[in-house]
Motif scaffolding. Structure first.
Motif, PDB file in Angstrom:
ATOM      1  N   VAL A  21       9.206  14.085  15.996  1.00 49.86           N
ATOM      2  CA  VAL A  21       8.837  14.170  17.409  1.00 49.86           C
ATOM      3  C   VAL A  21       7.531  13.397  17.586  1.00 49.86           C
ATOM      4  CG1 VAL A  21       8.257  15.724  19.306  1.00 49.86           C
ATOM      5  CG2 VAL A  21       9.931  16.431  17.562  1.00 49.86           C
ATOM      6  N   VAL A  22       7.493  12.493  18.540  1.00 50.23           N
ATOM      7  CA  VAL A  22       6.332  11.627  18.723  1.00 50.23           C
ATOM      8  C   VAL A  22       5.467  12.111  19.877  1.00 50.23           C
ATOM      9  CG1 VAL A  22       5.565   9.300  19.350  1.00 50.23           C
ATOM     10  CG2 VAL A  22       7.426   9.601  17.723  1.00 50.23           C
ATOM     11  N   LEU A  23       4.157  12.240  19.626  1.00 45.30           N
ATOM     12  CA  LEU A  23       3.176  12.531  20.658  1.00 45.30           C
ATOM     13  C   LEU A  23       2.500  11.224  21.058  1.00 45.30           C
ATOM     14  CD1 LEU A  23       3.615  15.271  19.160  1.00 45.30           C
ATOM     15  CD2 LEU A  23       1.260  15.841  19.767  1.00 45.30           C
ATOM     16  N   THR A  24       2.308  11.005  22.338  1.00 46.47           N
ATOM     17  CA  THR A  24       1.753   9.738  22.797  1.00 46.47           C
ATOM     18  C   THR A  24       0.223   9.751  22.829  1.00 46.47           C
ATOM     19  OG1 THR A  24       1.658  10.256  25.173  1.00 46.47           O
ATOM     20  CG2 THR A  24       3.769   9.459  24.291  1.00 46.47           C
ATOM     21  N   ASP A  25      -0.337   8.561  22.654  1.00 43.90           N
ATOM     22  CA  ASP A  25      -1.770   8.323  22.826  1.00 43.90           C
ATOM     23  C   ASP A  25      -1.950   6.846  23.140  1.00 43.90           C
ATOM     24  OD1 ASP A  25      -4.488   7.999  22.790  1.00 43.90           O
ATOM     25  OD2 ASP A  25      -4.816   8.996  20.869  1.00 43.90           O
ATOM     26  N   ARG A  26      -2.047   6.517  24.415  1.00 39.36           N
ATOM     27  CA  ARG A  26      -2.096   5.105  24.812  1.00 39.36           C
ATOM     28  C   ARG A  26      -3.348   4.403  24.296  1.00 39.36           C
ATOM     29  NH1 ARG A  26      -4.322   7.936  28.865  1.00 39.36           N
ATOM     30  NH2 ARG A  26      -5.997   6.989  30.128  1.00 39.36           N
ATOM     31  N   ARG A  27      -4.387   5.172  23.969  1.00 37.91           N
ATOM     32  CA  ARG A  27      -5.628   4.572  23.474  1.00 37.91           C
ATOM     33  C   ARG A  27      -5.511   4.136  22.014  1.00 37.91           C
ATOM     34  NH1 ARG A  27      -7.961   8.871  26.701  1.00 37.91           N
ATOM     35  NH2 ARG A  27      -9.122   7.995  28.466  1.00 37.91           N
ATOM     36  N   ALA A  28      -4.521   4.668  21.315  1.00 32.92           N
ATOM     37  CA  ALA A  28      -4.375   4.341  19.896  1.00 32.92           C
ATOM     38  C   ALA A  28      -3.435   3.168  19.647  1.00 32.92           C
ATOM     39  CB  ALA A  28      -3.876   5.571  19.141  1.00 32.92           C
ATOM     40  N   ASP A  54      -5.441  12.688  31.048  1.00 32.21           N
ATOM     41  CA  ASP A  54      -6.543  12.213  31.872  1.00 32.21           C
ATOM     42  C   ASP A  54      -6.100  11.292  33.006  1.00 32.21           C
ATOM     43  OD1 ASP A  54      -5.872  10.469  29.634  1.00 32.21           O
ATOM     44  OD2 ASP A  54      -7.487   9.167  30.351  1.00 32.21           O
ATOM     45  N   LEU A  55      -4.857  10.854  32.979  1.00 30.12           N
ATOM     46  CA  LEU A  55      -4.363   9.957  34.017  1.00 30.12           C
ATOM     47  C   LEU A  55      -4.143  10.712  35.329  1.00 30.12           C
ATOM     48  CD1 LEU A  55      -1.664   7.806  32.168  1.00 30.12           C
ATOM     49  CD2 LEU A  55      -3.934   7.061  32.936  1.00 30.12           C
ATOM     50  N   PRO A  56      -4.334  10.042  36.462  1.00 32.72           N
ATOM     51  CA  PRO A  56      -3.947  10.652  37.741  1.00 32.72           C
ATOM     52  C   PRO A  56      -2.449  10.959  37.721  1.00 32.72           C
ATOM     53  CG  PRO A  56      -5.285   8.692  38.101  1.00 32.72           C
ATOM     54  CD  PRO A  56      -4.957   8.718  36.637  1.00 32.72           C
ATOM     55  N   ARG A  57      -2.039  11.979  38.466  1.00 27.18           N
ATOM     56  CA  ARG A  57      -0.642  12.407  38.410  1.00 27.18           C
ATOM     57  C   ARG A  57       0.320  11.268  38.746  1.00 27.18           C
ATOM     58  NH1 ARG A  57       3.949  14.356  40.786  1.00 27.18           N
ATOM     59  NH2 ARG A  57       4.906  16.128  39.682  1.00 27.18           N
ATOM     60  N   ALA A  58      -0.005  10.444  39.724  1.00 27.67           N
ATOM     61  CA  ALA A  58       0.907   9.366  40.113  1.00 27.67           C
ATOM     62  C   ALA A  58       1.135   8.398  38.958  1.00 27.67           C
ATOM     63  CB  ALA A  58       0.362   8.636  41.330  1.00 27.67           C
ATOM     64  N   GLU A  59       0.069   8.048  38.230  1.00 24.29           N
ATOM     65  CA  GLU A  59       0.206   7.133  37.094  1.00 24.29           C
ATOM     66  C   GLU A  59       0.963   7.793  35.953  1.00 24.29           C
ATOM     67  OE1 GLU A  59      -3.343   5.149  35.810  1.00 24.29           O
ATOM     68  OE2 GLU A  59      -4.172   5.116  37.839  1.00 24.29           O
ATOM     69  N   ALA A  64       6.008   8.658  32.895  1.00 25.43           N
ATOM     70  CA  ALA A  64       7.104   9.552  32.520  1.00 25.43           C
ATOM     71  C   ALA A  64       8.451   8.953  32.900  1.00 25.43           C
ATOM     72  CB  ALA A  64       6.922  10.912  33.195  1.00 25.43           C
ATOM     73  N   VAL A  65       8.529   8.336  34.062  1.00 31.57           N
ATOM     74  CA  VAL A  65       9.777   7.701  34.496  1.00 31.57           C
ATOM     75  C   VAL A  65      10.181   6.608  33.516  1.00 31.57           C
ATOM     76  CG1 VAL A  65      10.820   6.255  36.280  1.00 31.57           C
ATOM     77  CG2 VAL A  65       9.487   8.266  36.939  1.00 31.57           C
ATOM     78  N   ASP A  66       9.205   5.790  33.112  1.00 32.34           N
ATOM     79  CA  ASP A  66       9.500   4.693  32.180  1.00 32.34           C
ATOM     80  C   ASP A  66       9.948   5.228  30.818  1.00 32.34           C
ATOM     81  OD1 ASP A  66       8.853   2.842  34.106  1.00 32.34           O
ATOM     82  OD2 ASP A  66       6.815   2.500  33.360  1.00 32.34           O
ATOM     83  N   LEU A  67       9.283   6.252  30.329  1.00 28.47           N
ATOM     84  CA  LEU A  67       9.634   6.795  29.014  1.00 28.47           C
ATOM     85  C   LEU A  67      10.985   7.500  29.049  1.00 28.47           C
ATOM     86  CD1 LEU A  67       6.190   8.206  27.819  1.00 28.47           C
ATOM     87  CD2 LEU A  67       7.283   6.057  27.179  1.00 28.47           C
ATOM     88  N   ARG A  68      11.280   8.177  30.147  1.00 29.61           N
ATOM     89  CA  ARG A  68      12.595   8.822  30.253  1.00 29.61           C
ATOM     90  C   ARG A  68      13.710   7.783  30.249  1.00 29.61           C
ATOM     91  NH1 ARG A  68      10.020  12.583  34.377  1.00 29.61           N
ATOM     92  NH2 ARG A  68       9.621  14.494  33.215  1.00 29.61           N
ATOM     93  N   ALA A  69      13.466   6.638  30.862  1.00 29.33           N
ATOM     94  CA  ALA A  69      14.482   5.585  30.874  1.00 29.33           C
ATOM     95  C   ALA A  69      14.760   5.092  29.461  1.00 29.33           C
ATOM     96  CB  ALA A  69      14.026   4.436  31.772  1.00 29.33           C
ATOM     97  N   VAL A  70      13.707   4.950  28.662  1.00 28.10           N
ATOM     98  CA  VAL A  70      13.873   4.517  27.266  1.00 28.10           C
ATOM     99  C   VAL A  70      14.667   5.561  26.482  1.00 28.10           C
ATOM    100  CG1 VAL A  70      12.647   4.065  25.107  1.00 28.10           C
ATOM    101  CG2 VAL A  70      11.788   3.097  27.247  1.00 28.10           C
ATOM    102  N   LEU A  71      14.315   6.819  26.650  1.00 27.03           N
ATOM    103  CA  LEU A  71      14.971   7.886  25.896  1.00 27.03           C
ATOM    104  C   LEU A  71      16.405   8.129  26.362  1.00 27.03           C
ATOM    105  CD1 LEU A  71      11.855  10.179  25.765  1.00 27.03           C
ATOM    106  CD2 LEU A  71      13.156   9.490  23.742  1.00 27.03           C
ATOM    107  N   ALA A  72      16.650   7.923  27.638  1.00 26.48           N
ATOM    108  CA  ALA A  72      17.994   8.163  28.172  1.00 26.48           C
ATOM    109  C   ALA A  72      19.028   7.258  27.519  1.00 26.48           C
ATOM    110  CB  ALA A  72      18.005   7.956  29.686  1.00 26.48           C
TER     111      ALA A  72
END
Length: 236
Positions: A21-28, A54-59, A64-72
């Motif tokens: 299971v992968v946890l994300t960290d865009r800074r890494a 730390d991201l605003p909810r909209a971002e 989340a939409v982009d990652l769900r598309a990849v996983l789908a």
């Protein structure tokens, strides 16, 4: 999963994350986070936990939409860290709360000791951490090591993902042999030169260890012995 009646044991019903299971960290990451996750998915990852709190909810929602598309594309699923599922149906909550958990399809919780495990109500799975010292949170601990993980797995009413400092096939195997149904990793994928190759290597180690554990359980059951798996890597 329904909460147990008072005085009755909980039944371990598991339809949640397993494997790597992968946890994300865009800074890494060295490139775009979505590309790194796509690489891991290409290496057999099917569960991803979106952090980036730390991201605003909209971002964060757009991510989340982009990652769900990849996983789908592979039948995978996205879990969102925090109580807001970002228009999805799966969350992973910190040990501090909220209690009770939100009423969504899949709820995970971060735990570290028996006291936190005892507070669980309707969660479907937990992470137990840190199993090893971790570069992501230096000084965080003390590390459970496989022996400590195994003890907490036995105390947990729900399936367990091992978390913290898991970067090598040997560490993955030790966690599986300690009873974990999956391993949650961050740095091993986020900081990898080739996320797909790293995911494939760790995923293979998980499958091989899970197969060994299953065979051991079956053999011991056939012999009428307790089917508790042990690990020879408790002092890693």
């Amino acid at each position: 999963m329904e909460a147990p009646l008072e005085g009755q044991p909980r039944t371990k019903i598991y339809a949640g994350p397993t494997g790597v299971v992968v946890l994300t960290d865009r800074r890494a990451v060295r490139g775009a986070l979505v590309d790194v996750v796509a690489g891991a998915v290409g290496g057999s990852v099917r569960w991803v936990v979106l952090r980036e709190k730390d991201l605003p909810r909209a971002e964060r929602l757009a991510l989340a939409v982009d990652l769900r598309a990849v996983l789908a594309e592979v039948g995978g699923a996205l879990i969102v860290a925090g109580p807001d599922p970002l228009d999805g149906d799966a969350v992973h909550l910190p040990a501090a709360g909220p209690y009770p958990p939100p009423a969504v399809g899949l709820v995970g919780r971060s735990c570290h000791d028996t006291a936190e495990l005892a507070r669980l109500t309707t969660e479907h799975y937990v992470t137990l951490s840190p199993v090893y010292e971790t570069r992501t949170k230096p000084g965080y601990g003390p590390a459970l090591r496989p022996a400590g993980l195994a003890a907490l797995v036995k105390a947990s009413p729900v399936p367990v993902l091992a978390l913290g400092g898991i970067e090598t096939p040997a560490q993955v195997a030790a966690c599986v042999e300690a009873g974990a149904t999956g391993v949650a990793v961050l740095g091993a994928i986020m900081r990898a030169d080739d996320p797909g190759e790293s995911a494939t290597t760790l995923g293979r180690a998980f499958q091989e260890a899970a197969t060994r554990v299953t065979r051991t359980h079956l053999a011991r059951s056939d012999e009428g012995q307790p089917s508790t798996a042990t690990t020879g890597e408790e002092d890693q």
